[in-house]
Design a protein around this motif. Structure first.
Motif, PDB file in Angstrom:
ATOM      1  N   PRO A 188       0.805  -1.235   0.000  1.00 28.12           N
ATOM      2  CA  PRO A 188       0.000   0.000   0.000  1.00 28.12           C
ATOM      3  C   PRO A 188       0.832   1.276   0.000  1.00 28.12           C
ATOM      4  O   PRO A 188       0.309   2.345  -0.338  1.00 28.12           O
ATOM      5  CB  PRO A 188      -0.829  -0.125   1.291  1.00 28.12           C
ATOM      6  CG  PRO A 188      -0.043  -1.051   2.162  1.00 28.12           C
ATOM      7  CD  PRO A 188       0.596  -2.027   1.227  1.00 28.12           C
ATOM      8  N   GLU A 189       2.114   1.196   0.335  1.00 28.87           N
ATOM      9  CA  GLU A 189       2.943   2.401   0.398  1.00 28.87           C
ATOM     10  C   GLU A 189       3.626   2.704  -0.929  1.00 28.87           C
ATOM     11  O   GLU A 189       4.334   3.714  -1.035  1.00 28.87           O
ATOM     12  CB  GLU A 189       4.004   2.246   1.499  1.00 28.87           C
ATOM     13  CG  GLU A 189       3.427   1.975   2.884  1.00 28.87           C
ATOM     14  CD  GLU A 189       2.442   3.033   3.325  1.00 28.87           C
ATOM     15  OE1 GLU A 189       2.678   4.217   3.027  1.00 28.87           O
ATOM     16  OE2 GLU A 189       1.435   2.670   3.961  1.00 28.87           O
ATOM     17  N   ARG A 190       3.464   1.865  -1.934  1.00 30.45           N
ATOM     18  CA  ARG A 190       4.188   2.104  -3.188  1.00 30.45           C
ATOM     19  C   ARG A 190       3.688   3.379  -3.866  1.00 30.45           C
ATOM     20  O   ARG A 190       2.496   3.529  -4.140  1.00 30.45           O
ATOM     21  CB  ARG A 190       4.035   0.916  -4.125  1.00 30.45           C
ATOM     22  CG  ARG A 190       4.812   1.096  -5.431  1.00 30.45           C
ATOM     23  CD  ARG A 190       4.804  -0.122  -6.310  1.00 30.45           C
ATOM     24  NE  ARG A 190       5.584   0.101  -7.524  1.00 30.45           N
ATOM     25  CZ  ARG A 190       5.811  -0.811  -8.467  1.00 30.45           C
ATOM     26  NH1 ARG A 190       5.313  -2.034  -8.318  1.00 30.45           N
ATOM     27  NH2 ARG A 190       6.530  -0.522  -9.535  1.00 30.45           N
ATOM     28  N   PRO A 191       4.574   4.296  -4.196  1.00 28.48           N
ATOM     29  CA  PRO A 191       4.157   5.526  -4.887  1.00 28.48           C
ATOM     30  C   PRO A 191       3.643   5.227  -6.292  1.00 28.48           C
ATOM     31  O   PRO A 191       4.094   4.285  -6.954  1.00 28.48           O
ATOM     32  CB  PRO A 191       5.454   6.349  -4.953  1.00 28.48           C
ATOM     33  CG  PRO A 191       6.367   5.742  -3.942  1.00 28.48           C
ATOM     34  CD  PRO A 191       6.011   4.298  -3.880  1.00 28.48           C
ATOM     35  N   GLY A 192       2.692   5.999  -6.733  1.00 25.97           N
ATOM     36  CA  GLY A 192       2.210   5.904  -8.094  1.00 25.97           C
ATOM     37  C   GLY A 192       0.957   5.069  -8.270  1.00 25.97           C
ATOM     38  O   GLY A 192       0.342   5.095  -9.344  1.00 25.97           O
ATOM     39  N   LYS A 193       0.554   4.338  -7.252  1.00 16.80           N
ATOM     40  CA  LYS A 193      -0.668   3.548  -7.359  1.00 16.80           C
ATOM     41  C   LYS A 193      -1.887   4.464  -7.279  1.00 16.80           C
ATOM     42  O   LYS A 193      -1.891   5.459  -6.558  1.00 16.80           O
ATOM     43  CB  LYS A 193      -0.721   2.488  -6.252  1.00 16.80           C
ATOM     44  CG  LYS A 193       0.324   1.400  -6.390  1.00 16.80           C
ATOM     45  CD  LYS A 193       0.415   0.500  -5.166  1.00 16.80           C
ATOM     46  CE  LYS A 193      -0.873  -0.264  -4.924  1.00 16.80           C
ATOM     47  NZ  LYS A 193      -0.748  -1.226  -3.820  1.00 16.80           N
ATOM     48  N   LYS A 194      -2.924   4.092  -8.010  1.00 15.88           N
ATOM     49  CA  LYS A 194      -4.149   4.896  -7.979  1.00 15.88           C
ATOM     50  C   LYS A 194      -4.833   4.820  -6.628  1.00 15.88           C
ATOM     51  O   LYS A 194      -5.435   5.793  -6.151  1.00 15.88           O
ATOM     52  CB  LYS A 194      -5.105   4.423  -9.079  1.00 15.88           C
ATOM     53  CG  LYS A 194      -4.609   4.701 -10.494  1.00 15.88           C
ATOM     54  CD  LYS A 194      -5.621   4.235 -11.524  1.00 15.88           C
ATOM     55  CE  LYS A 194      -5.154   4.544 -12.943  1.00 15.88           C
ATOM     56  NZ  LYS A 194      -6.147   4.099 -13.968  1.00 15.88           N
ATOM     57  N   ASN A 195      -4.782   3.671  -6.016  1.00 15.45           N
ATOM     58  CA  ASN A 195      -5.350   3.458  -4.691  1.00 15.45           C
ATOM     59  C   ASN A 195      -4.347   2.598  -3.932  1.00 15.45           C
ATOM     60  O   ASN A 195      -3.844   1.613  -4.478  1.00 15.45           O
ATOM     61  CB  ASN A 195      -6.709   2.751  -4.806  1.00 15.45           C
ATOM     62  CG  ASN A 195      -7.415   2.578  -3.475  1.00 15.45           C
ATOM     63  OD1 ASN A 195      -6.836   2.127  -2.491  1.00 15.45           O
ATOM     64  ND2 ASN A 195      -8.695   2.928  -3.437  1.00 15.45           N
TER      65      ASN A 195
END
Length: 409
Positions: A188-195
């Motif tokens: 959940p902490e990965r940058p760039g994900k829409k959600n």
């Protein structure tokens, strides 16, 4: 991939009752009334440490589901996967110096041995993630092309917002989902994900890790959730009767899998009921590979314990309950097995027709195996105290315990 041999299920007089079972999605009991063929999908092991008592308790629960359905004179179409490529497996292989494929094959073989010894009914289709890749790739491409998935630095993610029913399996709020996602394989902490909750569908090839041709996706390997979706849709289709596994799979695995399938097909629900088994603890903590506090079925068997006693130890606890494995739990099961075998070894006994109906009613009532065991205990105690004159009773009890509980007396 092949499963394990099936033990014979004795035929019983009369007919069982339809199963009433707790559905995680609705939070209450539902009565399952499948057609002539009941459809069951149970999530399988990641084969790097098999088979501990938590595994055994889960597969015992869904073995009971099969047995209840068979007693209603239905056929059962049962599918189970093996996650034979995933981060935990690869990490264990590196840590131990094993080839990852050899590790997966060895632990899967041990799992088969344990399931055979415990007399768990095998799936008709036992499918590894690797062999499912040709069917997974087109599904990921469809999700991407429909706008339900997107690319991020070569990886393909599913957009949870593409499914209006997302959240309907686990019924958790966003913060709880985020915390569990981080604990259970998400990023959940990965940058760039829409959600932050968006799960990976296809991981682009990493240096030093196995990868496969993904067509327009590029080389890589599948995410965890899409694996089970591809296998279930291929062999069972949408709207199958029961999706099963341990309670730790409700989120994210079953939640995400349901959304993948619903976004792919435009249909709802993926499964009619989501059924989850409780966790088994040791020394006050849930058994888990990460903690290393595991009691292995194979080790207990090799110490000389009859597998039927191991099965009785599992059956002594309701499938949805969290409970703790102890030496006393096993000893109680060993003693119970001895009492039951002594009772059915006599040439006659108290009538057993009522006992058969008690077993059927207990198991149809949300797989209440402790109540079923108590009913057999009462018959065995009466046999010991009073005996009986019904020559067919011991045989009927033996067949009923075998057919409905999977315990050979």
């Amino acid at each position: 991939m092949h499963a394990w041999p099936a033990s014979e299920v004795p035929a019983l007089p009369g007919q069982g009752r339809d199963l009433r079972i707790h559905d995680t999605a609705t939070g209450g009991r539902v009565t399952l009334a499948p057609g002539p063929v009941a459809r069951l999908y149970v999530c399988g092991i990641t084969p790097y440490d098999a088979t501990h008592m938590g595994h055994a308790a889960t597969y015992n629960a869904f073995d009971l589901v099969q047995r209840v359905w068979l007693d209603t004179k239905r056929q059962v179409h049962y599918v189970q996967n093996v996650t034979d490529v995933d981060d935990p497996l690869l990490e264990r292989a590196v840590a131990t110096g094993d080839d990852w494929t050899a590790l997966a094959e060895r632990e899967t073989a041990l799992f088969r041995e344990d399931m055979t010894a415990l007399r768990m009914l095998p799936p008709q289709h036992y499918i590894g993630a690797v062999e499912a890749i040709p069917g997974i790739v087109p599904l990921v491409e469809r999700l991407r092309d429909s706008g339900a998935a997107y690319e991020l630095e070569g990886d393909i993610y599913f957009s949870v917002e593409s499914d209006p029913h997302f959240g309907g399996v686990s019924n958790l709020d966003a913060e709880a989902m985020r915390l569990l996602s981080a604990e259970r394989g998400g990023d959940p902490e990965r940058p760039g994900k829409k959600n932050p909750l968006d799960p990976m569908l296809w991981m682009a090839a990493r240096d030093g890790e196995p990868s496969w041709d993904g067509g327009s996706l590029g080389r890589g390997r599948p995410g965890w959730h899409i694996e089970c979706v591809a296998i279930a849709l291929d062999h069972l289709g949408m709207g199958f009767d029961v999706q099963g596994g341990g309670s730790d799979l409700a989120f994210p695995h079953h939640e995400m899998g349901a959304s993948h399938a619903q976004a792919l097909t435009g249909e709802h629900p993926f499964a009619k009921a989501y059924v989850h088994a409780g966790m088994v603890a040791l020394d006050g903590e849930k058994m888990s590979k990460s903690k290393g506090n595991l009691v292995f079925v194979s080790k207990v068997r090799r110490a000389g314990t009859d597998p039927a006693a191991i099965r009785l130890a599992l059956l002594a606890h309701h499938y949805r309950a969290d409970w703790e494995w102890t030496d006393q739990v096993l000893q109680d099961a060993v003693d119970r097995l001895a009492r039951w075998r002594a009772a059915v070894s006599r040439p006659d006994g108290p009538p057993a027709e009522a006992l058969l109906e008690e077993l059927r009613e207990a198991l149809a009532d949300d797989l209440d195996s402790p109540a079923a065991l108590a009913a057999v205990d009462r018959w065995a105690a009466k046999q010991q105290a009073e005996g009986g004159t019904d020559e067919g009773a011991p045989g009927l009890v033996s067949r009923a315990v075998d057919a409905l509980l999977g315990v050979a007396l």
